[in-house]
Design an enzyme around this catalytic site. Structure first.
Site, PDB file in Angstrom:
ATOM      1  N   THR A  20      19.127  69.541  94.372  1.00  0.00           N
ATOM      2  CA  THR A  20      18.387  69.811  95.606  1.00  0.00           C
ATOM      3  C   THR A  20      16.877  69.778  95.404  1.00  0.00           C
ATOM      4  O   THR A  20      16.125  69.836  96.372  1.00  0.00           O
ATOM      5  CB  THR A  20      18.781  71.190  96.172  1.00  0.00           C
ATOM      6  OG1 THR A  20      18.417  72.212  95.235  1.00  0.00           O
ATOM      7  CG2 THR A  20      20.274  71.251  96.419  1.00  0.00           C
ATOM      8  N   ASN A  75      12.681  76.612  83.310  1.00  0.00           N
ATOM      9  CA  ASN A  75      12.698  77.950  82.706  1.00  0.00           C
ATOM     10  C   ASN A  75      14.106  78.357  82.299  1.00  0.00           C
ATOM     11  O   ASN A  75      14.315  78.952  81.232  1.00  0.00           O
ATOM     12  CB  ASN A  75      12.108  78.972  83.678  1.00  0.00           C
ATOM     13  CG  ASN A  75      12.114  80.377  83.120  1.00  0.00           C
ATOM     14  OD1 ASN A  75      13.044  81.146  83.333  1.00  0.00           O
ATOM     15  ND2 ASN A  75      11.072  80.719  82.376  1.00  0.00           N
ATOM     16  N   THR A  91       7.461  70.910  92.690  1.00  0.00           N
ATOM     17  CA  THR A  91       6.135  70.692  93.267  1.00  0.00           C
ATOM     18  C   THR A  91       4.995  71.132  92.363  1.00  0.00           C
ATOM     19  O   THR A  91       4.048  70.391  92.168  1.00  0.00           O
ATOM     20  CB  THR A  91       6.026  71.416  94.621  1.00  0.00           C
ATOM     21  OG1 THR A  91       6.563  72.736  94.478  1.00  0.00           O
ATOM     22  CG2 THR A  91       6.803  70.679  95.690  1.00  0.00           C
ATOM     23  N   GLU A 118       8.615  83.659  88.616  1.00  0.00           N
ATOM     24  CA  GLU A 118       9.702  84.463  89.165  1.00  0.00           C
ATOM     25  C   GLU A 118       9.612  85.897  88.640  1.00  0.00           C
ATOM     26  O   GLU A 118       9.034  86.150  87.594  1.00  0.00           O
ATOM     27  CB  GLU A 118      11.059  83.868  88.774  1.00  0.00           C
ATOM     28  CG  GLU A 118      11.285  82.440  89.263  1.00  0.00           C
ATOM     29  CD  GLU A 118      11.307  82.310  90.769  1.00  0.00           C
ATOM     30  OE1 GLU A 118      11.675  83.303  91.436  1.00  0.00           O
ATOM     31  OE2 GLU A 118      10.971  81.232  91.292  1.00  0.00           O
TER      32      GLU A 118
END
Length: 342
Positions: free
Chosen positions: A13, A74, A96, A280
């Site tokens: 995706t 990651n 991105t 994150e």
């Protein structure tokens, strides 16, 4: 002679499904480089890419290719870094921000060109950060109220510009920024004072900008520790302005800029301090960050990596325009506050 094996781990995706459309051609390119290659499509299940990377390494694959955004990369790193025997790693960046890909000069958004870099057979032994003793990162760890603002930014905007996502929201979030007392132990000593943000960078690229830690080395065993000591709106505007003027912020008195192989961050209040690892949420402080020197071997375009020159591409020019707009808005807000005081 045993044929080399490669495992392509891709996020279907990521980047408007660009990788999904190019899997076949990428596999052909890798086969042409002498790798017996197979592919794994990640799923929405937690740690999908991490678990497959670990499995591939234990199964004896010579190369693992992470295809996706910073999150996929990651996960792959976290699957490989704890192991004693670690395969080589390659990137096909389709997200991105792609901070690590920027640092390694891997073409972004073009799986074919990214895969072709592997054929140059140019490798870098990259430093890897370890946090909490069992979590790994390859770009940056960050803490502080200025960093925590990014958790309140819509995910689409956050994906667009990474750690500088709060800039898109303009000045509306800044009144919530504050300094907090913190103790930071590093190789050069101890910082014990107020700070609004703490960065521990491995690469020079943060949120798409290559001037936040302009002299960061990928393989020297050191973090670039940046401590922002102010939450004043005008000060922040000035720091952003210096940042986009080629990294001139590093000499500013409102910044601590330190090279260190280990960092211990300890809040000095009971207030929660969240840690951001590679974009994150990565747990809360107190936290110990260790730099594992030359821990993973990455394919890179070393012909394009320069120690002292960073080319602005169209994405970075757009980010610079956002930063300039942000700085201007903060100036106006600060002037308004000054007028009210008078």
């Amino acid at each position: 002679m045993r044929q080399k094996r490669a495992r392509l781990i891709y996020n279907p995706t990521s980047g408007q499904e660009i990788m999904k459309k190019n899997v076949g051609q990428v596999l052909d390119i890798l086969e042409g480089f002498g790798y017996e290659t197979s592919a794994f499509q990640t799923t929405p299940e937690p740690d999908s890419a991490k678990n497959e990377a670990s499995r591939a390494a234990k199964a004896g694959f010579d190369l693992v290719i992470a295809a996706g955004g910073d999150g996929t990369i990651n996960e792959v790193v976290n699957g490989l870094a704890p192991l004693k025997k670690r395969p080589k790693v390659a990137l096909i960046p389709t997200g991105t921000t792609n901070d690590l890909a920027r640092a390694l000069k891997i073409p972004r958004g073009n799986p074919i060109k990214a895969a072709q870099v592997i054929g140059k057979n140019q490798l870098i032994h990259l430093d890897v950060g370890r946090a909490h003793g069992d979590t790994y990162f390859v770009n940056i760890a960050a803490a502080g109220t200025l960093t925590e603002l990014t958790y309140n930014v819509p995910s689409q905007l956050k994906t667009m510009i990474g750690y500088l996502a709060y800039l898109v929201k303009g000045v509306e979030l800044l009144p919530r920024v504050k300094t907090v007392p913190v103790k930071i132990t590093h190789d050069q000593g101890v910082f014990e004072d107020e700070a609004s943000m703490v960065f521990a960078a491995i690469t020079n690229s943060v949120g798409g900008f290559e001037t936040i830690a302009p002299d960061a080395k990928l393989d020297d065993g050191n973090f670039t520790l940046i401590i922002v000591k102010t939450a004043n709106l005008i000060d922040i505007a000035n720091l952003v302005r210096k940042l986009i003027q080629g990294g001139k912020h590093i000499g500013d008195k409102r910044i601590e800029y330190i090279k260190t192989s280990k960092i211990v961050i300890e809040p000095q209040t009971d207030e929660r301090m969240m840690i951001n690892l590679d974009g994150e949420y990565g747990g809360d402080a107190p936290i110990t960050l260790e730099n594992l020197k030359n821990h993973l071997e990455f394919f890179a375009d070393t012909d394009e990596i320069s120690d002292d020159a960073f080319d602005l591409d169209t994405e970075e020019l757009a980010l610079e325009a956002i930063a300039q707009k942000f700085s201007h808005e903060v100036d106006e807000l600060g002037q308004g506050e000054k007028d009210n005081q008078e």
